[in-house]
Design an enzyme around this catalytic site. Sequence first.
Site, PDB file in Angstrom:
ATOM      1  CB  SER A  42      -0.940   0.012   1.213  1.00  0.00           C
ATOM      2  OG  SER A  42      -0.201  -0.038   2.416  1.00  0.00           O
TER       3      SER A  42
ATOM      4  CB  THR B 234      -2.012   6.160   4.267  1.00  0.00           C
ATOM      5  OG1 THR B 234      -3.073   6.376   3.349  1.00  0.00           O
ATOM      6  CG2 THR B 234      -1.229   7.441   4.439  1.00  0.00           C
TER       7      THR B 234
ATOM      8  CB  THR C   6      -0.464   6.376   0.001  1.00  0.00           C
ATOM      9  OG1 THR C   6      -1.313   5.264  -0.260  1.00  0.00           O
ATOM     10  CG2 THR C   6      -0.923   7.550  -0.829  1.00  0.00           C
TER      11      THR C   6
ATOM     12  NE  ARG D  35      -8.481   7.423  -4.758  1.00  0.00           N
ATOM     13  CZ  ARG D  35      -7.925   7.116  -3.592  1.00  0.00           C
ATOM     14  NH1 ARG D  35      -6.643   6.822  -3.546  1.00  0.00           N
ATOM     15  NH2 ARG D  35      -8.656   7.098  -2.478  1.00  0.00           N
TER      16      ARG D  35
ATOM     17  CB  THR E  13      -4.514   5.766   7.467  1.00  0.00           C
ATOM     18  OG1 THR E  13      -4.332   4.633   6.593  1.00  0.00           O
ATOM     19  CG2 THR E  13      -5.132   5.287   8.760  1.00  0.00           C
ATOM     20  N   GLY E  14      -6.903   5.558   5.344  1.00  0.00           N
ATOM     21  CA  GLY E  14      -8.195   4.966   5.000  1.00  0.00           C
ATOM     22  C   GLY E  14      -8.677   5.419   3.643  1.00  0.00           C
TER      23      GLY E  14
END
Length: 328
Positions: A86, A189, A207, A217, A240-241
């Site tokens: 990630s 992240t 990230t 994106r 994060t997320g």
Amino acid sequence: MSQRRKFIKQSLLGSAFLLPGVAASCAESKTKSGAAAGEKPLILSTWNHGIPANHDAWEKLEETGSILDAVEAGVRNTELDLENLSVGLQGLPDREGITTLDASIMTGDGSCGSVAFVRQIKHPISLARAVMEKTPHVMLVGEGARQFAIAEGFPLEEEKLSPKAQIEYDKWKVTSQYKPIINIENHDTIGMIGLDSNGKLAGSCTTSGLAYKMHGRVGDSPIIGAGLFVDDEVGAATATGLGESIIRICASFLIVELMRQGRTPQEACEEAIRRLVAKNKGIQDIQAGFLAINKEGEVGGFAVHPGFNYAKATKEGNVLIDAGSYFK
């Protein structure tokens, strides 16, 4: 260096990790509460890969005395972690099979820099710092960021998926279904925030973004105020997320402003999660987690769903903490 990083991660994840020359007082690597009395210096970073990242950050802080150097060095560790899908060039690609990276860095005096949708750069966090220090801009993206990297002497890496990412991408192509569900297995992240002994703050965020995203994106990580915000007068926050959910509420800026109004870091993180839940549909499939430090060295962490953890490094040691969550 790669063998050293591998040894650190394999030996120390999931257990209390002694910082150089310092004895840890914590008997366990995880605790149930993110709240703690103020401590300086202090480094926080998201997820269990924050343990080795904090190690490198702390070493750099001891070496140079610069909290900015520390938060850059810490996340560079994760950018090179071949086990991490990630962050960094080994991360999972977009739906076209191309790995694109985002990163941001900020200090408490308002200086900041970021890059987004950048290709072939091993350390986007260092490129973000170069944007901050060597240009009049805050953000460079895409081919412009790549050209700036070349001009600054950043080597271009071969554009090829890592072996693990290639295997996962080939599996995904069987159905090519785009389901951006972010959970403990699929987060995107490393965010790091730090406070030195003099009360100076800095933060970093890097990230490879949401796996199998649409080409082009960009998430929250390179957006100052969304994935990261730092103010020496108040504190710092990182996120994060699922980036889209975080951008919608300008989460990191919101947390710092809530602390400015008198909330503790923990209270500010919890309020930001409540707002995120209120502003996003399909919340059952959305994970987001926030970290915060105030200028006194108090910390907070909170998430939408269980499973979010973060690493905390102080003079006492480097431990992994389970954050609380809105849903139990």
